[in-house]
Design a protein around this motif. Sequence first.
Motif, mmCIF file in Angstrom:
data_model
loop_
_atom_site.group_PDB
_atom_site.id
_atom_site.type_symbol
_atom_site.label_atom_id
_atom_site.label_comp_id
_atom_site.label_asym_id
_atom_site.label_seq_id
_atom_site.Cartn_x
_atom_site.Cartn_y
_atom_site.Cartn_z
ATOM 1 N N VAL A 105 0.844 -1.188 0.000
ATOM 2 C CA VAL A 105 0.000 0.000 0.000
ATOM 3 C C VAL A 105 0.883 1.244 0.000
ATOM 4 C CG1 VAL A 105 -1.700 1.323 1.318
ATOM 5 C CG2 VAL A 105 -1.914 -1.173 1.129
ATOM 6 N N THR A 106 0.651 2.118 -0.948
ATOM 7 C CA THR A 106 1.439 3.345 -1.065
ATOM 8 C C THR A 106 0.655 4.591 -0.674
ATOM 9 O OG1 THR A 106 0.855 3.524 -3.407
ATOM 10 C CG2 THR A 106 2.918 2.375 -2.862
ATOM 11 N N SER A 107 -0.673 4.483 -0.624
ATOM 12 C CA SER A 107 -1.477 5.651 -0.259
ATOM 13 C C SER A 107 -2.863 5.217 0.189
ATOM 14 C CB SER A 107 -1.610 6.615 -1.445
ATOM 15 O OG SER A 107 -2.504 7.669 -1.149
ATOM 16 N N VAL A 108 -3.325 5.863 1.258
ATOM 17 C CA VAL A 108 -4.730 5.791 1.664
ATOM 18 C C VAL A 108 -5.196 7.223 1.837
ATOM 19 C CG1 VAL A 108 -6.370 5.115 3.461
ATOM 20 C CG2 VAL A 108 -4.517 3.564 2.821
ATOM 21 N N TYR A 115 -12.838 5.855 1.110
ATOM 22 C CA TYR A 115 -11.395 5.979 0.926
ATOM 23 C C TYR A 115 -10.964 5.392 -0.415
ATOM 24 C CZ TYR A 115 -11.408 7.100 5.852
ATOM 25 O OH TYR A 115 -11.664 7.712 7.057
ATOM 26 N N GLN A 116 -9.817 5.882 -0.880
ATOM 27 C CA GLN A 116 -9.155 5.296 -2.033
ATOM 28 C C GLN A 116 -7.808 4.756 -1.561
ATOM 29 O OE1 GLN A 116 -9.986 6.912 -5.727
ATOM 30 N NE2 GLN A 116 -8.035 6.394 -6.703
ATOM 31 N N VAL A 117 -7.576 3.477 -1.810
ATOM 32 C CA VAL A 117 -6.357 2.797 -1.381
ATOM 33 C C VAL A 117 -5.550 2.450 -2.620
ATOM 34 C CG1 VAL A 117 -5.398 0.810 -0.168
ATOM 35 C CG2 VAL A 117 -7.536 1.851 0.645
ATOM 36 N N THR A 118 -4.315 2.928 -2.665
ATOM 37 C CA THR A 118 -3.445 2.701 -3.817
ATOM 38 C C THR A 118 -2.349 1.721 -3.443
ATOM 39 O OG1 THR A 118 -3.859 4.947 -4.608
ATOM 40 C CG2 THR A 118 -1.956 3.797 -5.533
ATOM 41 N N THR A 119 -2.125 0.749 -4.301
ATOM 42 C CA THR A 119 -1.027 -0.195 -4.131
ATOM 43 C C THR A 119 -0.139 -0.152 -5.366
ATOM 44 O OG1 THR A 119 -1.990 -2.144 -5.213
ATOM 45 C CG2 THR A 119 -2.701 -1.676 -2.950
ATOM 46 N N GLY A 120 0.951 -0.911 -5.321
ATOM 47 C CA GLY A 120 1.840 -0.957 -6.470
ATOM 48 C C GLY A 120 1.207 -1.585 -7.691
ATOM 49 N N GLY A 121 0.089 -2.310 -7.503
ATOM 50 C CA GLY A 121 -0.510 -3.002 -8.632
ATOM 51 C C GLY A 121 -1.942 -2.635 -8.937
ATOM 52 N N GLY A 122 -2.522 -1.691 -8.196
ATOM 53 C CA GLY A 122 -3.902 -1.342 -8.458
ATOM 54 C C GLY A 122 -4.481 -0.472 -7.365
ATOM 55 N N GLU A 123 -5.741 -0.096 -7.539
ATOM 56 C CA GLU A 123 -6.393 0.787 -6.581
ATOM 57 C C GLU A 123 -7.728 0.194 -6.139
ATOM 58 O OE1 GLU A 123 -5.056 5.296 -7.288
ATOM 59 O OE2 GLU A 123 -6.403 4.541 -8.848
ATOM 60 N N PHE A 124 -8.141 0.592 -4.942
ATOM 61 C CA PHE A 124 -9.405 0.136 -4.376
ATOM 62 C C PHE A 124 -10.186 1.337 -3.876
ATOM 63 C CE2 PHE A 124 -6.431 -3.303 -4.038
ATOM 64 C CZ PHE A 124 -7.171 -4.446 -4.276
ATOM 65 N N ARG A 125 -11.481 1.297 -4.102
ATOM 66 C CA ARG A 125 -12.377 2.249 -3.471
ATOM 67 C C ARG A 125 -13.181 1.485 -2.430
ATOM 68 N NH1 ARG A 125 -14.397 5.253 -8.954
ATOM 69 N NH2 ARG A 125 -12.629 6.684 -9.190
ATOM 70 N N CYS A 126 -13.267 2.055 -1.239
ATOM 71 C CA CYS A 126 -13.935 1.345 -0.163
ATOM 72 C C CYS A 126 -14.604 2.333 0.783
ATOM 73 C CB CYS A 126 -12.943 0.471 0.598
ATOM 74 S SG CYS A 126 -11.536 1.376 1.277
ATOM 75 N N ARG A 127 -15.547 1.821 1.540
ATOM 76 C CA ARG A 127 -16.229 2.648 2.522
ATOM 77 C C ARG A 127 -15.401 2.731 3.807
ATOM 78 N NH1 ARG A 127 -21.245 4.504 2.856
ATOM 79 N NH2 ARG A 127 -21.872 3.256 1.052
ATOM 80 N N PRO A 351 5.435 2.614 14.602
ATOM 81 C CA PRO A 351 4.701 2.309 13.367
ATOM 82 C C PRO A 351 5.134 3.220 12.239
ATOM 83 C CG PRO A 351 3.320 3.542 14.892
ATOM 84 C CD PRO A 351 4.602 3.248 15.624
ATOM 85 N N ASP A 352 4.889 2.794 11.031
ATOM 86 C CA ASP A 352 5.200 3.593 9.841
ATOM 87 C C ASP A 352 3.891 3.907 9.130
ATOM 88 O OD1 ASP A 352 6.164 4.788 7.585
ATOM 89 O OD2 ASP A 352 7.005 2.968 6.704
ATOM 90 N N TYR A 353 3.529 5.200 9.145
ATOM 91 C CA TYR A 353 2.311 5.634 8.474
ATOM 92 C C TYR A 353 2.621 6.578 7.319
ATOM 93 C CZ TYR A 353 0.088 3.838 12.730
ATOM 94 O OH TYR A 353 -0.327 3.031 13.771
ATOM 95 N N GLY A 354 3.772 6.406 6.708
ATOM 96 C CA GLY A 354 4.153 7.284 5.614
ATOM 97 C C GLY A 354 3.212 7.223 4.426
ATOM 98 N N TRP A 355 2.441 6.154 4.326
ATOM 99 C CA TRP A 355 1.512 5.953 3.220
ATOM 100 C C TRP A 355 0.109 6.473 3.536
ATOM 101 C CZ3 TRP A 355 -2.169 3.103 5.587
ATOM 102 C CH2 TRP A 355 -1.756 2.348 6.684
ATOM 103 N N LEU A 356 -0.104 6.940 4.758
ATOM 104 C CA LEU A 356 -1.445 7.327 5.197
ATOM 105 C C LEU A 356 -1.657 8.819 4.963
ATOM 106 C CD1 LEU A 356 -4.078 6.440 6.503
ATOM 107 C CD2 LEU A 356 -3.003 6.734 8.747
#
Length: 420
Positions: A105-108, A115-127, A351-356
């Motif tokens: 995960v690179t971004s939430v 929310y939109q969650v971004t990974t190295g291989g795709g994105e997700f939209r979720c509640r 913790p590492d929340y650099g992607w949040l």
Amino acid sequence: MRSRAIESVTTVVIGAGHAGLAASHFLTRRSIDHVVLERGEVANSWRRERWDSFRLLTPNWQSRLPGHRYDGPDPDGYMTMAEVTAFIEGFAARSGAPVRTGADVTSVRRADHGYQVTTGGGEFRCRTVVIATGACNVPVVPPFAGAVPASVEQVTPFGYRGPAQLPDGGVLVVGASATGVQLAAELRRSGRPVTLSVGEHVRLPRTYRGRDVLWWMDVSGVWDQRYDEIDDLTRARRLPSPQLIGTDERTTLDLNALTAMGVELVGRLAAVRDGRALFSGGLRNVFSLADLKMERLLDTFDAWAREHGWDGEVGPPERFAPTRAPERARLQLDLRGGEIRTIVWATGFRPDYGWLDVPVIDEKGRLRHEGGVVDSPGLYALGLPVLRRRRSTFIHGIESDAREVIDHLAGVTLAGRADA
């Protein structure tokens, strides 16, 4: 994760350790569609971020997850790293968790209706999103580590595997929590001179009155104390892990045991200046405070045994010798003279929340939450210290936390569906 297409799902769980998998279990029971994203493999931190001789601090009979518990021949033993990994993998398989491995995960970030969650291989939209990445993502190393002479090798528990990887010669271990005392003992047994820098610590015997000390923590209700019942919650969440080790002999590994092994004790490492490590004084006071807190906890156990009729079922009350302070603890150590060849920074983790990309991190880098309900609608956390109870970070502590957090999430989800 081969497509860049945006997937829609009600809940994204980040992390496929025991906390994320427990969240998945209760989401499934609530019939909430979800996906569990894992940057590596299931139980990744257990595979990649532990030293070779690592064992759990908790006895095997305490290894339990929802509908899944240890059923082997050694309930009073302590799992190795490989056994913990297999145990969590077994839970993932049994629960049928929808895990996507290799999904870093690179971004939430906030988006319409969630929310939109971004990974190295795709994105997700979720509640909703459940953050289950743990509290130990990055080793904490003090800024003055940069002043350590280049001739001294520096390692953290994430990079340490065993004594053989270190150069010959003396080792300075900084930090006296469970990790620090375990590594100090292992390095001393390898024949190296070891100096242990001691700050605030939690002293516990491995066994008390014939039972594992963590049995007492369990039955006495100490571990069940809720976060909203604790006077100083911030301090409780920052406490170091207790000085314990899991061995077949169920031995106590406190500072007295290390002294008997030949480990030299010094105060808290306060600075490195001009090639010299400078230690704080007041070591006797630090020891006395830890001893006092242990005695108070043992008093709590004794009171529970009396009140619940257990005095005849366990051994007699015990008290332990005070921690022995060195007559003259060194206040400084020349790191340029060759006495110390390695420093092991056992100074904790964060913790590492650099992607949040959501404004829910305080000035100390901690997630703002109330019992796992994060300060942003639809965002949740699991697996953090004293999240809902004192047992929250332990494997056996996740079931009740996950159930309650997912209950809250389900309420939000159902309300959102009704509004829609």
